[in-house]
Design an enzyme around this catalytic site. Structure first.
Site, short mmCIF file in Angstrom:
data_model
loop_
_atom_site.label_atom_id
_atom_site.label_comp_id
_atom_site.label_asym_id
_atom_site.label_seq_id
_atom_site.Cartn_x
_atom_site.Cartn_y
_atom_site.Cartn_z
CD GLU A 49 -3.08 0.41 0.14
OE1 GLU A 49 -3.79 1.32 -0.29
OE2 GLU A 49 -3.14 -0.75 -0.30
CG ASP A 60 -2.06 10.63 5.66
OD1 ASP A 60 -2.70 9.56 5.68
OD2 ASP A 60 -1.59 11.12 4.63
#
Length: 268
Positions: A49, A60
């Protein structure tokens, strides 16, 4: 797309789940980033990924934001990321490669052009983190035109309608969110998600991989015990890169030491 299908079939035969590491392409620089990816695969990663550095990463946590900043500091561009992807694919012809991205990066290229480029370099799936299922039509249609699996996030509070949509539109795998919020190894994954896994199976969704907060082998085992097809670990891996930023060889050794027991935990 087919690489996911054959991976899950092989793992099923071996009675194993998938261990999938996440890293940002170009962190901490192109050359070391390619070595990191080779090391993750050698240590047992079943699929990759990968993030493309983006200036405003909403989902994030600080660890992965720092990875993005390091890649920017090294001058890494999206065009270079695609060159890296082509190199990774050349060297590793069978491993599934997924991108975790933000919509702006797709728009910048033009949606169709972006997925065409993914197909050209051998990317198997794309998860656009800031595009909800109900707005995903132009993305998933372009993805399927170019034989790229559109990946959808299944949140812990997903209702029946959302589960049906994810099952019907998603391909490759389903990104099962351990909890709401931003990514990070500090926030350990909470409840086992057996009820969601059961529902996704009932609706014939692509195999679920559990992500967010996966930082230890016992969590990988718990994800698989709950019925997930495997686990994705990002922040814990990126943290190792950060800790050994000035010691490239030690960094690779530490990544190996982290990944091996994570992969071992996928065996039933």
């Amino acid at each position: 797309m087919e690489r996911y299908e054959s991976l899950f079939a092989q793992l099923k035969e071996r009675k194993e789940g998938a261990f999938v590491p996440f890293v940002t392409l170009g962190d901490p620089g192109i050359e070391q980033s390619l070595k990191i990816i080779d090391t993750l695969i050698e240590a047992g990663a079943d699929a990759l990924e990968l993030g493309i550095p983006f200036s405003d990463p909403l989902a994030d946590g600080p660890t992965i934001q720092n990875a993005t900043l390091r890649a920017f500091a090294a001058g890494v561009t999206p065009a270079q990321c695609f060159e890296m992807l082509a190199l990774i694919r050349q060297k590793h012809p069978t491993i599934p490669i997924g991108l975790l991205m933000y919509a702006n990066l797709v728009f910048n290229k033009g949606i169709d052009e972006f997925y065409a480029q993914c197909e050209k370099v051998g990317v198997d799936s794309v998860l656009v983190a800031d595009v909800p299922v109900e707005e995903s039509a132009p993305f998933r249609q372009a993805a399927l035109r170019h034989n790229v699996a559109p990946i959808f996030i299944c949140p812990p509070n997903a209702d029946d309608d959302l589960l049906r949509q994810i099952a019907s539109y998603g391909r490759g795998y389903t990104y099962l969110l351990s909890r709401a919020g931003v990514t990070g190894a500090e926030n350990r994954a909470a409840l086992p998600l057996n009820h969601l896994v059961a529902k996704l199976k009932e609706y014939n969704a692509a195999p679920p991989l559990q992500g967010f907060g996966i930082s230890a082998p016992d969590q990988v085992k718990a994800a698989i015990d709950a019925g997930a097809a495997g686990a994705i670990s990002g922040s814990a891996i990126v943290k190792i890169i950060e800790q050994h930023i000035n010691e490239p060889e030690k960094m690779l050794a530490a990544l190996k030491v982290f990944v091996q027991p994570m992969k071992a935990a996928t065996s039933s």
